[in-house]
Scaffold this motif. Structure first.
Motif, PDB file in Angstrom:
ATOM      1  N   PHE A 172     -15.942   0.275   0.622  1.00 53.40           N
ATOM      2  CA  PHE A 172     -16.890   1.296   0.189  1.00 53.40           C
ATOM      3  C   PHE A 172     -16.324   2.680   0.498  1.00 53.40           C
ATOM      4  CE2 PHE A 172     -19.591  -2.378   1.355  1.00 53.40           C
ATOM      5  CZ  PHE A 172     -20.185  -2.610   0.125  1.00 53.40           C
ATOM      6  N   THR A 173     -16.588   3.632  -0.391  1.00 54.36           N
ATOM      7  CA  THR A 173     -16.072   4.981  -0.199  1.00 54.36           C
ATOM      8  C   THR A 173     -17.057   6.009  -0.714  1.00 54.36           C
ATOM      9  OG1 THR A 173     -14.304   6.529  -0.781  1.00 54.36           O
ATOM     10  CG2 THR A 173     -14.821   4.836  -2.403  1.00 54.36           C
ATOM     11  N   GLY A 174     -17.068   7.166  -0.065  1.00 50.56           N
ATOM     12  CA  GLY A 174     -17.854   8.290  -0.548  1.00 50.56           C
ATOM     13  C   GLY A 174     -17.121   9.093  -1.605  1.00 50.56           C
ATOM     14  N   VAL A 175     -15.904   8.720  -1.915  1.00 48.09           N
ATOM     15  CA  VAL A 175     -15.101   9.399  -2.932  1.00 48.09           C
ATOM     16  C   VAL A 175     -15.321   8.718  -4.281  1.00 48.09           C
ATOM     17  CG1 VAL A 175     -12.743   9.993  -3.660  1.00 48.09           C
ATOM     18  CG2 VAL A 175     -13.370  10.060  -1.222  1.00 48.09           C
ATOM     19  N   ASP A 176     -15.520   9.498  -5.325  1.00 44.29           N
ATOM     20  CA  ASP A 176     -15.685   8.944  -6.669  1.00 44.29           C
ATOM     21  C   ASP A 176     -14.394   8.230  -7.073  1.00 44.29           C
ATOM     22  OD1 ASP A 176     -16.083   8.471  -9.410  1.00 44.29           O
ATOM     23  OD2 ASP A 176     -17.207  10.338  -9.664  1.00 44.29           O
ATOM     24  N   VAL A 177     -14.503   6.992  -7.574  1.00 39.85           N
ATOM     25  CA  VAL A 177     -13.295   6.282  -7.977  1.00 39.85           C
ATOM     26  C   VAL A 177     -12.638   6.923  -9.198  1.00 39.85           C
ATOM     27  CG1 VAL A 177     -14.003   4.080  -6.975  1.00 39.85           C
ATOM     28  CG2 VAL A 177     -14.545   4.577  -9.374  1.00 39.85           C
ATOM     29  N   ALA A 178     -13.294   7.918  -9.793  1.00 37.77           N
ATOM     30  CA  ALA A 178     -12.616   8.715 -10.810  1.00 37.77           C
ATOM     31  C   ALA A 178     -11.420   9.436 -10.204  1.00 37.77           C
ATOM     32  CB  ALA A 178     -13.576   9.730 -11.432  1.00 37.77           C
ATOM     33  N   ASP A 179     -11.448   9.636  -8.888  1.00 44.32           N
ATOM     34  CA  ASP A 179     -10.345  10.305  -8.188  1.00 44.32           C
ATOM     35  C   ASP A 179      -9.361   9.310  -7.580  1.00 44.32           C
ATOM     36  OD1 ASP A 179     -11.506  12.742  -8.778  1.00 44.32           O
ATOM     37  OD2 ASP A 179     -12.670  12.795  -6.924  1.00 44.32           O
ATOM     38  N   ALA A 180      -9.536   8.029  -7.859  1.00 45.78           N
ATOM     39  CA  ALA A 180      -8.569   7.030  -7.390  1.00 45.78           C
ATOM     40  C   ALA A 180      -7.243   7.237  -8.113  1.00 45.78           C
ATOM     41  CB  ALA A 180      -9.090   5.618  -7.643  1.00 45.78           C
ATOM     42  N   ARG A 181      -6.168   7.036  -7.378  1.00 44.78           N
ATOM     43  CA  ARG A 181      -4.843   7.143  -7.958  1.00 44.78           C
ATOM     44  C   ARG A 181      -3.974   6.006  -7.416  1.00 44.78           C
ATOM     45  NH1 ARG A 181      -7.472   9.957 -10.563  1.00 44.78           N
ATOM     46  NH2 ARG A 181      -7.054  12.071 -11.352  1.00 44.78           N
ATOM     47  N   GLY A 182      -3.038   5.544  -8.250  1.00 45.04           N
ATOM     48  CA  GLY A 182      -2.165   4.452  -7.865  1.00 45.04           C
ATOM     49  C   GLY A 182      -0.716   4.865  -7.883  1.00 45.04           C
ATOM     50  N   ALA A 183       0.120   4.010  -7.297  1.00 46.31           N
ATOM     51  CA  ALA A 183       1.569   4.220  -7.305  1.00 46.31           C
ATOM     52  C   ALA A 183       2.240   2.857  -7.274  1.00 46.31           C
ATOM     53  CB  ALA A 183       2.004   5.059  -6.111  1.00 46.31           C
ATOM     54  N   HIS A 184       3.384   2.750  -7.959  1.00 41.74           N
ATOM     55  CA  HIS A 184       4.122   1.495  -8.019  1.00 41.74           C
ATOM     56  C   HIS A 184       5.566   1.742  -7.660  1.00 41.74           C
ATOM     57  CE1 HIS A 184       5.412  -2.476  -9.331  1.00 41.74           C
ATOM     58  NE2 HIS A 184       6.361  -1.894 -10.034  1.00 41.74           N
ATOM     59  N   CYS A 185       6.132   0.870  -6.821  1.00 40.29           N
ATOM     60  CA  CYS A 185       7.536   0.970  -6.429  1.00 40.29           C
ATOM     61  C   CYS A 185       8.041  -0.424  -6.088  1.00 40.29           C
ATOM     62  CB  CYS A 185       7.699   1.910  -5.228  1.00 40.29           C
ATOM     63  SG  CYS A 185       9.402   2.098  -4.644  1.00 40.29           S
ATOM     64  N   GLY A 186       9.117  -0.860  -6.737  1.00 40.02           N
ATOM     65  CA  GLY A 186       9.672  -2.174  -6.442  1.00 40.02           C
ATOM     66  C   GLY A 186       8.633  -3.268  -6.569  1.00 40.02           C
ATOM     67  N   PRO A 187       8.437  -4.074  -5.508  1.00 41.74           N
ATOM     68  CA  PRO A 187       7.485  -5.185  -5.586  1.00 41.74           C
ATOM     69  C   PRO A 187       6.060  -4.810  -5.196  1.00 41.74           C
ATOM     70  CG  PRO A 187       8.659  -5.307  -3.519  1.00 41.74           C
ATOM     71  CD  PRO A 187       9.226  -4.112  -4.264  1.00 41.74           C
ATOM     72  N   VAL A 188       5.774  -3.519  -5.008  1.00 43.07           N
ATOM     73  CA  VAL A 188       4.495  -3.101  -4.422  1.00 43.07           C
ATOM     74  C   VAL A 188       3.755  -2.135  -5.335  1.00 43.07           C
ATOM     75  CG1 VAL A 188       3.413  -1.889  -2.477  1.00 43.07           C
ATOM     76  CG2 VAL A 188       5.344  -3.428  -2.076  1.00 43.07           C
ATOM     77  N   THR A 189       2.429  -2.308  -5.371  1.00 43.81           N
ATOM     78  CA  THR A 189       1.530  -1.359  -6.022  1.00 43.81           C
ATOM     79  C   THR A 189       0.418  -1.003  -5.045  1.00 43.81           C
ATOM     80  OG1 THR A 189       1.974  -2.343  -8.184  1.00 43.81           O
ATOM     81  CG2 THR A 189       0.036  -0.949  -8.013  1.00 43.81           C
ATOM     82  N   ALA A 190       0.034   0.261  -5.002  1.00 45.04           N
ATOM     83  CA  ALA A 190      -1.034   0.708  -4.114  1.00 45.04           C
ATOM     84  C   ALA A 190      -2.017   1.575  -4.885  1.00 45.04           C
ATOM     85  CB  ALA A 190      -0.468   1.493  -2.933  1.00 45.04           C
ATOM     86  N   TYR A 191      -3.286   1.468  -4.511  1.00 44.27           N
ATOM     87  CA  TYR A 191      -4.322   2.345  -5.026  1.00 44.27           C
ATOM     88  C   TYR A 191      -5.062   2.973  -3.844  1.00 44.27           C
ATOM     89  CZ  TYR A 191      -4.004   1.476  -9.989  1.00 44.27           C
ATOM     90  OH  TYR A 191      -3.572   1.449 -11.284  1.00 44.27           O
ATOM     91  N   ALA A 192      -5.389   4.262  -3.982  1.00 50.59           N
ATOM     92  CA  ALA A 192      -6.052   4.967  -2.888  1.00 50.59           C
ATOM     93  C   ALA A 192      -7.177   5.841  -3.422  1.00 50.59           C
ATOM     94  CB  ALA A 192      -5.054   5.833  -2.125  1.00 50.59           C
ATOM     95  N   THR A 193      -8.234   5.973  -2.617  1.00 52.61           N
ATOM     96  CA  THR A 193      -9.211   7.038  -2.765  1.00 52.61           C
ATOM     97  C   THR A 193      -9.188   7.813  -1.464  1.00 52.61           C
ATOM     98  OG1 THR A 193     -10.937   5.449  -2.108  1.00 52.61           O
ATOM     99  CG2 THR A 193     -10.755   5.990  -4.449  1.00 52.61           C
ATOM    100  N   ALA A 194      -9.119   9.144  -1.559  1.00 49.21           N
ATOM    101  CA  ALA A 194      -8.914   9.941  -0.353  1.00 49.21           C
ATOM    102  C   ALA A 194      -9.835  11.148  -0.321  1.00 49.21           C
ATOM    103  CB  ALA A 194      -7.457  10.400  -0.274  1.00 49.21           C
ATOM    104  N   GLY A 195     -10.685  11.175   0.714  1.00 46.42           N
ATOM    105  CA  GLY A 195     -11.533  12.326   0.994  1.00 46.42           C
ATOM    106  C   GLY A 195     -11.645  12.493   2.492  1.00 46.42           C
ATOM    107  N   ILE A 196     -11.717  13.715   2.975  1.00 44.13           N
ATOM    108  CA  ILE A 196     -11.682  13.954   4.430  1.00 44.13           C
ATOM    109  C   ILE A 196     -12.860  14.785   4.908  1.00 44.13           C
ATOM    110  CG2 ILE A 196      -9.197  13.680   4.659  1.00 44.13           C
ATOM    111  CD1 ILE A 196      -9.062  16.798   4.651  1.00 44.13           C
ATOM    112  N   SER A 197     -14.044  14.553   4.333  1.00 41.29           N
ATOM    113  CA  SER A 197     -15.223  15.259   4.817  1.00 41.29           C
ATOM    114  C   SER A 197     -15.657  14.764   6.188  1.00 41.29           C
ATOM    115  CB  SER A 197     -16.380  15.105   3.823  1.00 41.29           C
ATOM    116  OG  SER A 197     -16.686  13.742   3.629  1.00 41.29           O
ATOM    117  N   ASN A 198     -15.087  13.643   6.632  1.00 33.76           N
ATOM    118  CA  ASN A 198     -15.410  13.085   7.957  1.00 33.76           C
ATOM    119  C   ASN A 198     -14.122  12.807   8.736  1.00 33.76           C
ATOM    120  OD1 ASN A 198     -14.879  11.144   5.932  1.00 33.76           O
ATOM    121  ND2 ASN A 198     -15.808   9.521   7.143  1.00 33.76           N
ATOM    122  N   PRO A 199     -13.337  13.858   9.041  1.00 37.50           N
ATOM    123  CA  PRO A 199     -12.032  13.650   9.678  1.00 37.50           C
ATOM    124  C   PRO A 199     -12.164  13.127  11.102  1.00 37.50           C
ATOM    125  CG  PRO A 199     -12.580  15.971   9.652  1.00 37.50           C
ATOM    126  CD  PRO A 199     -13.616  15.288   8.819  1.00 37.50           C
ATOM    127  N   ALA A 200     -11.130  12.418  11.529  1.00 34.64           N
ATOM    128  CA  ALA A 200     -11.048  11.918  12.903  1.00 34.64           C
ATOM    129  C   ALA A 200      -9.817  12.541  13.549  1.00 34.64           C
ATOM    130  CB  ALA A 200     -10.964  10.398  12.926  1.00 34.64           C
TER     131      ALA A 200
END
Length: 257
Positions: A78-106
């Motif tokens: 679950f995320t407070g970030v709209d998945v419209a802002d999700a972005r992916g990246a592919h390299c070699g044998p790996v693919t990643a998708y991220a949603t990133a927002g920092i309104s609640n930093p640690a």
């Protein structure tokens, strides 16, 4: 939105606030709600509305997937970030998708002022609400050994923290979560450390997906403001408590003694 091919046998779909990352026969390891290992054909990242306070997470996940027309089960983040802002990246044998927002930093100061354990609220509600959240879903097109799959979580977390520190000054948020997946029938890989093909590709994918999502979320067309400090953030914590440093004993006695 039609399915997008993101490398060998991996597809992504995004609709009604839900991102689906799909790979038939995959095994996933999740740090999120109801986490652990799971054999499933897909994993999900679900956007939740501002002020969201549902506690029946299983029922809520089912409702959102059904509403979006996704029938296959799988680990859910679950995320407070709209998945419209999700972005992916592919390299070699790996693919990643991220949603990133920092309104609640640690924040993690290296010279803490001293404090107590706890969150920014007495009941921990701020820490439990995915106000921002950096969620990452990673899939490796390899058959990872048990230890390699578990270690991939550490590789993702390290790459995420390094990227966030460089981009925002914070190593993470109070609600970050990761799902890593692999192909149980694929080419074997015994290790996933940073010097291996899987580990190196994962680091590159996480870095570039997180950076791209941050830029989408806080871009010039966005009405969301990125906090420059903990004081600017809507929520957040700083770990100011000091731990007691320990040193192992030099005793030469064996455990049998």
């Amino acid at each position: 939105m039609p399915a997008v091919s993101d490398g060998p046998h991996l597809e992504s779909r995004r609709r009604d606030g839900v991102l689906q990352v799909a790979r038939s026969g995959a095994e996933w390891l999740s740090t999120g709600w109801n986490g652990g290992r799971q054999r499933a054909d897909c994993a999900y990242n679900v956007s939740v509305p501002e002020g969201w306070g549902r506690t029946d997470l299983g029922a809520y996940a089912d409702e959102r997937l059904e509403r979006a027309g996704f029938e296959d089960p799988g680990p859910v983040l679950f995320t407070g970030v709209d998945v419209a802002d999700a972005r992916g990246a592919h390299c070699g044998p790996v693919t990643a998708y991220a949603t990133a927002g920092i309104s609640n930093p640690a924040a993690l100061p290296m010279e803490p002022s001293g404090g107590s354990l706890g969150s920014s609220s007495d009941d921990g509600s701020d820490a439990d609400s995915p106000a921002g959240t950096v969620n990452v879903v990673v899939y490796a097109d390899r058959r990872l050994a048990d230890g390699a799959l578990a270690n991939l979580l550490a590789v993702v977390a390290e790459a995420k923290a390094a990227t966030l520190l460089a981009e925002t000054g914070f190593p993470g948020t109070t609600t970050d979560a990761v799902v890593v997946g692999h192909d149980p029938d694929g080419e074997p890989a015994a290790f996933s450390g940073s010097a291996t093909p899987v580990g190196a590709a994962t680091r590159a994918c996480v870095r570039d997906a997180v950076r791209a999502s941050l830029r989408a979320h806080y871009g010039s067309d966005s009405d969301v403001e990125r906090p420059d400090s903990l004081e600017d953030a809507a929520y957040g914590v700083s770990t100011d408590v000091r731990a007691r440093v320990l040193e192992p004993s030099d005793s030469e006695r064996s455990m049998e003694d």
